[in-house]
Design a protein around this motif. Structure first.
Motif, PDB file in Angstrom:
ATOM      1  N   LYS A   4       0.833  -1.188   0.000  1.00 44.73           N
ATOM      2  CA  LYS A   4       0.000   0.000   0.000  1.00 44.73           C
ATOM      3  C   LYS A   4       0.873   1.246   0.000  1.00 44.73           C
ATOM      4  O   LYS A   4       1.869   1.323   0.710  1.00 44.73           O
ATOM      5  N   ARG A   5       0.515   2.196  -0.810  1.00 44.12           N
ATOM      6  CA  ARG A   5       1.277   3.437  -0.882  1.00 44.12           C
ATOM      7  C   ARG A   5       1.005   4.272   0.362  1.00 44.12           C
ATOM      8  O   ARG A   5      -0.134   4.349   0.844  1.00 44.12           O
ATOM      9  N   ARG A   6       2.026   4.921   0.866  1.00 47.05           N
ATOM     10  CA  ARG A   6       1.895   5.734   2.067  1.00 47.05           C
ATOM     11  C   ARG A   6       1.850   7.215   1.705  1.00 47.05           C
ATOM     12  O   ARG A   6       2.234   7.620   0.614  1.00 47.05           O
ATOM     13  N   GLY A   7       1.421   8.010   2.678  1.00 43.61           N
ATOM     14  CA  GLY A   7       1.394   9.450   2.481  1.00 43.61           C
ATOM     15  C   GLY A   7       0.221   9.904   1.630  1.00 43.61           C
ATOM     16  O   GLY A   7      -0.689   9.140   1.294  1.00 43.61           O
ATOM     17  N   MET A   8       0.247  11.172   1.233  1.00 41.14           N
ATOM     18  CA  MET A   8      -0.850  11.751   0.462  1.00 41.14           C
ATOM     19  C   MET A   8      -0.939  11.162  -0.940  1.00 41.14           C
ATOM     20  O   MET A   8      -1.989  11.230  -1.581  1.00 41.14           O
ATOM     21  N   GLY A   9       0.163  10.592  -1.421  1.00 44.55           N
ATOM     22  CA  GLY A   9       0.146  10.009  -2.748  1.00 44.55           C
ATOM     23  C   GLY A   9      -0.848   8.885  -2.911  1.00 44.55           C
ATOM     24  O   GLY A   9      -1.293   8.591  -4.020  1.00 44.55           O
ATOM     25  N   ARG A  14      -3.249   3.874  -4.990  1.00 45.28           N
ATOM     26  CA  ARG A  14      -3.219   3.210  -3.698  1.00 45.28           C
ATOM     27  C   ARG A  14      -2.072   2.221  -3.551  1.00 45.28           C
ATOM     28  O   ARG A  14      -1.758   1.799  -2.456  1.00 45.28           O
ATOM     29  N   TYR A  15      -1.444   1.819  -4.644  1.00 45.73           N
ATOM     30  CA  TYR A  15      -0.356   0.845  -4.555  1.00 45.73           C
ATOM     31  C   TYR A  15       0.993   1.520  -4.780  1.00 45.73           C
ATOM     32  O   TYR A  15       1.115   2.526  -5.460  1.00 45.73           O
ATOM     33  N   ASP A  16       2.015   0.916  -4.186  1.00 51.31           N
ATOM     34  CA  ASP A  16       3.387   1.404  -4.311  1.00 51.31           C
ATOM     35  C   ASP A  16       4.128   0.503  -5.291  1.00 51.31           C
ATOM     36  O   ASP A  16       4.316  -0.683  -5.033  1.00 51.31           O
ATOM     37  N   ARG A  17       4.570   1.054  -6.406  1.00 57.93           N
ATOM     38  CA  ARG A  17       5.254   0.238  -7.408  1.00 57.93           C
ATOM     39  C   ARG A  17       6.760   0.504  -7.425  1.00 57.93           C
ATOM     40  O   ARG A  17       7.447   0.153  -8.387  1.00 57.93           O
ATOM     41  N   THR A  18       7.272   1.076  -6.343  1.00 54.85           N
ATOM     42  CA  THR A  18       8.684   1.448  -6.278  1.00 54.85           C
ATOM     43  C   THR A  18       9.600   0.264  -6.517  1.00 54.85           C
ATOM     44  O   THR A  18      10.594   0.375  -7.235  1.00 54.85           O
ATOM     45  N   HIS A  19       9.303  -0.872  -5.915  1.00 53.73           N
ATOM     46  CA  HIS A  19      10.202  -2.017  -5.985  1.00 53.73           C
ATOM     47  C   HIS A  19       9.688  -3.102  -6.933  1.00 53.73           C
ATOM     48  O   HIS A  19      10.047  -4.275  -6.778  1.00 53.73           O
TER      49      HIS A  19
END
Length: 303
Positions: free
Chosen positions: A48-53, A58-63
Motif C-alpha cells: 500500500k502506498r503511504r502518504g498523500m500520494g 493506492r499501490y506502491d510500485r517502487t520495488h
C-alpha cells in the motif's frame, strides 16, 4: 524502477498472473506460499502506498521487479492502472471471495486480536458492524482494483456497482470461494512449476493465542443478525452466490439477478463515520455500552 516490459509477447512468453486479495479471503496464505516457492525476481507483492500520494494511486510500485521476468504479482491494492506496465504480457487474473456474514465475523476477530496484541481494547460487534462499509467486498473491488474514486462510487447505483464488479470478474482466469484456496494454488502451481501444498497463515487460533481472545464464530451470532448482514450486503451476497464455484468457468457465468432495493451510499457512509469514532474511543478506553457481549479470555478453546 522499470516502467514497461520490452519483452515481445509470443509463444515462449509465459503468462503473468495477477492475484487479487480481498481482506480475510486467504490472501496471506497465498502470499506466503508464493513468496517461499518463487524467487524474488518471479514474485512480487504490491504494498500500500503511504502518504498523500495514496489518494492518487493506492499501490506502491517502487520495488516492482522486471516486468519481463515476473510470473506473479499479488496484493490488496492491485489497481487496473498497473496493466500498461505489462502491456506485452498475457495477464491472467485470480480472486477468492467470501460471503458477507462469515467475512464480517472473520474480519472482526482479526481486528480484535490485532488490537489486543497492540495493547488496545476489544469493542462490541454492533460498533464493529456499524463501522464497516456495507457491501464491503464489492466496494473493495471498485475502489482498490478498478480504482474508482469515492465520488465516482457514490454516483453509481447498486445495479451499476454490481454490473461493474461482474464484468471485471468475467475477465478472470480463476474466481471462487476462499475455501477453494488449495484448489487455486494447485492449478496455479501446475502453471508456474511450484509445489501446491501451502501452509495456512493468519489463522485465527494463531493470532488469538497470545491475546487471550476467544474467537467469535458464525454459529454464535444470532440468526436474525446473520440474516440482517445478508440483507444489508445484498450486492456482496449475490456476487458471492454468482462466483463462489466458478473456478475457470468465468466466461460461462451468468450473474444472479440483483433485486432492486432502496439504499443510500452517502447516508451509509455517514453512519459508518459515526461508528468509526465510537470504535476508536472503545478500542482505547473500553466498551461501556450494552451490546452483544465481546468474547474474550477463554484460552482453552484456542488449543
Amino acid at each position: 524502477m522499470r516502467t514497461r516490459s520490452n519483452v515481445p509477447c509470443g509463444v515462449d512468453t509465459p503468462p503473468l498472473h495477477f492475484v487479487y486479495h480481498v481482506p480475510k479471503c486467504a490472501g496471506r496464505t497465498i502470499d506466503r506460499h508464493l513468496a517461499s516457492a518463487l524467487p524474488a525476481s518471479a514474485y512480487h507483492r504490491l504494498r500500500k502506498r503511504r502518504g498523500m500520494g495514496r489518494l492518487m494511486r493506492r499501490y506502491d510500485r517502487t520495488h516492482l521487479p522486471d516486468p519481463g521476468t515476473t510470473l506473479v504479482v499479488s496484493g490488496h491494492h492491485l489497481g487496473i492502472s498497473l496493466d500498461p506496465l505489462f502491456e506485452n504480457r498475457l495477464i491472467k487474473r485470480s480472486l477468492l471471495l467470501r460471503d458477507p456474514a462469515s467475512h464480517f465475523v472473520s474480519y472482526y476477530n482479526y481486528r480484535m486480536t490485532r488490537y489486543i496484541n497492540e495493547g488496545l481494547q476489544p469493542y462490541g460487534v454492533e460498533v464493529a458492524y456499524g463501522a464497516m462499509r456495507r457491501n464491503f467486498i464489492t466496494h473493495y473491488i471498485l475502489e482498490n482494483f478498478l480504482e474508482l474514486s469515492w465520488v465516482q462510487i457514490a454516483s453509481l447505483s447498486d445495479q451499476d456497482k454490481y454490473e461493474l464488479a461482474n464484468a471485471f470478474l468475467s475477465m478472470f482466469w480463476f474466481v471462487g470461494d476462499y475455501t477453494l484456496c488449495d484448489d487455486f494454488l494447485s492449478v496455479l502451481g501446475e502453471r508456474i512449476g511450484i509445489p501446491a501444498n501451502a501452509q495456512p497463515h493468519n489463522m485465527l487460533a494463531d493470532l488469538a493465542r497470545g491475546a487471550g481472545w476467544t474467537p467469535l464464530t458464525l454459529d454464535l451470532v444470532p440468526k436474525d443478525i446473520v440474516a440482517e448482514i445478508q440483507a444489508d450486503n445484498w450486492i456482496d451476497q449475490r456476487l458471492w452466490e454468482t462466483w463462489r464455484d466458478a473456478r475457470h468457468e468465468t466466461a460461462s457465468i451468468r450473474p444472479i439477478a440483483l433485486e432492486s432495493r432502496a439504499s443510500s451510499f452517502i447516508s451509509g457512509e455517514a453512519v459508518r463515520f459515526v461508528n468509526q469514532i465510537v470504535r476508536r474511543v472503545q478500542r482505547r478506553w473500553g466498551n461501556f455500552g450494552a451490546e452483544i457481549p465481546v468474547p474474550q479470555g477463554d484460552r482453552v478453546t484456542l488449543a
